[in-house]
Design an enzyme around this catalytic site. Sequence first.
Site, PDB file in Angstrom:
ATOM      1  N   ASP A  92       0.830  -1.199   0.000  1.00  0.00           N
ATOM      2  CA  ASP A  92       0.000   0.000   0.000  1.00  0.00           C
ATOM      3  C   ASP A  92       0.868   1.253   0.000  1.00  0.00           C
ATOM      4  O   ASP A  92       1.822   1.379   0.768  1.00  0.00           O
ATOM      5  CB  ASP A  92      -0.893  -0.020   1.245  1.00  0.00           C
ATOM      6  CG  ASP A  92      -1.862   1.145   1.299  1.00  0.00           C
ATOM      7  OD1 ASP A  92      -2.181   1.699   0.235  1.00  0.00           O
ATOM      8  OD2 ASP A  92      -2.301   1.497   2.407  1.00  0.00           O
ATOM      9  N   CYS A 130      -7.391  -1.269  -5.853  1.00  0.00           N
ATOM     10  CA  CYS A 130      -6.667  -1.515  -4.616  1.00  0.00           C
ATOM     11  C   CYS A 130      -7.730  -1.445  -3.520  1.00  0.00           C
ATOM     12  O   CYS A 130      -8.822  -1.981  -3.701  1.00  0.00           O
ATOM     13  CB  CYS A 130      -5.514  -0.527  -4.426  1.00  0.00           C
ATOM     14  SG  CYS A 130      -5.876   1.188  -4.875  1.00  0.00           S
ATOM     15  N   VAL A 131      -7.454  -0.797  -2.401  1.00  0.00           N
ATOM     16  CA  VAL A 131      -8.475  -0.699  -1.361  1.00  0.00           C
ATOM     17  C   VAL A 131      -9.427   0.464  -1.644  1.00  0.00           C
ATOM     18  O   VAL A 131     -10.638   0.286  -1.772  1.00  0.00           O
ATOM     19  CB  VAL A 131      -7.828  -0.542   0.040  1.00  0.00           C
ATOM     20  CG1 VAL A 131      -8.910  -0.337   1.105  1.00  0.00           C
ATOM     21  CG2 VAL A 131      -7.007  -1.779   0.386  1.00  0.00           C
ATOM     22  N   ALA A 132      -8.869   1.670  -1.775  1.00  0.00           N
ATOM     23  CA  ALA A 132      -9.695   2.845  -2.043  1.00  0.00           C
ATOM     24  C   ALA A 132      -9.671   3.256  -3.509  1.00  0.00           C
ATOM     25  O   ALA A 132     -10.436   4.122  -3.923  1.00  0.00           O
ATOM     26  CB  ALA A 132      -9.241   4.019  -1.173  1.00  0.00           C
ATOM     27  N   GLY A 133      -8.787   2.651  -4.306  1.00  0.00           N
ATOM     28  CA  GLY A 133      -8.685   3.036  -5.716  1.00  0.00           C
ATOM     29  C   GLY A 133      -8.028   4.382  -5.913  1.00  0.00           C
ATOM     30  O   GLY A 133      -8.295   5.062  -6.907  1.00  0.00           O
ATOM     31  N   LEU A 134      -7.123   4.770  -5.001  1.00  0.00           N
ATOM     32  CA  LEU A 134      -6.494   6.079  -5.088  1.00  0.00           C
ATOM     33  C   LEU A 134      -4.976   6.029  -5.237  1.00  0.00           C
ATOM     34  O   LEU A 134      -4.358   7.067  -5.508  1.00  0.00           O
ATOM     35  CB  LEU A 134      -6.838   6.916  -3.844  1.00  0.00           C
ATOM     36  CG  LEU A 134      -8.309   7.268  -3.669  1.00  0.00           C
ATOM     37  CD1 LEU A 134      -8.528   8.003  -2.345  1.00  0.00           C
ATOM     38  CD2 LEU A 134      -8.811   8.112  -4.833  1.00  0.00           C
ATOM     39  N   GLY A 135      -4.375   4.881  -5.070  1.00  0.00           N
ATOM     40  CA  GLY A 135      -2.921   4.798  -5.127  1.00  0.00           C
ATOM     41  C   GLY A 135      -2.407   3.765  -6.111  1.00  0.00           C
ATOM     42  O   GLY A 135      -2.036   4.066  -7.244  1.00  0.00           O
TER      43      GLY A 135
END
Length: 231
Positions: A92, A130-135
Amino acid sequence: MVSVSTYNTANIGGRKPLGKASPLANSFSLIEYDKNHRFLIMDCPTNSTIPLYLKEFARLNVTDVVRVCEPTYMKERVETRNVKVHDLPFKDGDVPPASVLKQWLELVTMRVASTKGEEGQEPTTIAVHCVAGLGRAPVLVAVALIEKGMDPLDAIEHVRHKRRGAFNNRQITYLADSYKRTGFKGTTKISSAMRSSPLSSTNASTMHGDKAPVAPSSIHKSFFKKMFGSH
């Protein structure tokens, strides 16, 4: 990102709204370069929400789902709909290692080759989360755009226009300064591109998710000021 209980069907920040009101209306960001390069960035489904994601997959002709985080749903529920799930996890807030880049670009190349030149065929879409779709997920999409020929800074802005908040400082520095277009041919060039990156040797233990900053090079200070303000 909005919660399941508070949602809006408006197309905020370029995120693709569903056909009808949905608690996931702002979870999807469709990134299009041309008819052969279409990506859906999203947050991670769960076993309870996967039916809503499957509806969107059908609407956008999703052929593959790439998950770069730990599994949060049974992939069999997706693959029974003729959508292949690919597990390419990495840390992450980090940048993708050479092994992940190789598999990602192989998938993109394969899908483009399978649809190119077929008149009248509906465009296919590769979903990535990913988890939030931001990284991590936006980084892979930006890499694909850079490989297609887009300037790295244009790729960053294009993705961020569609998905606000995408990328942390480290990831932007990697894309703008360190990642070298490979004209993907296989492992050798991918490995060389990673070795040339000053970030590839950075201690990942100093990261704290997608918010961890890294000092940008002077050539892109104005870009960082525009995106993040003064630090």
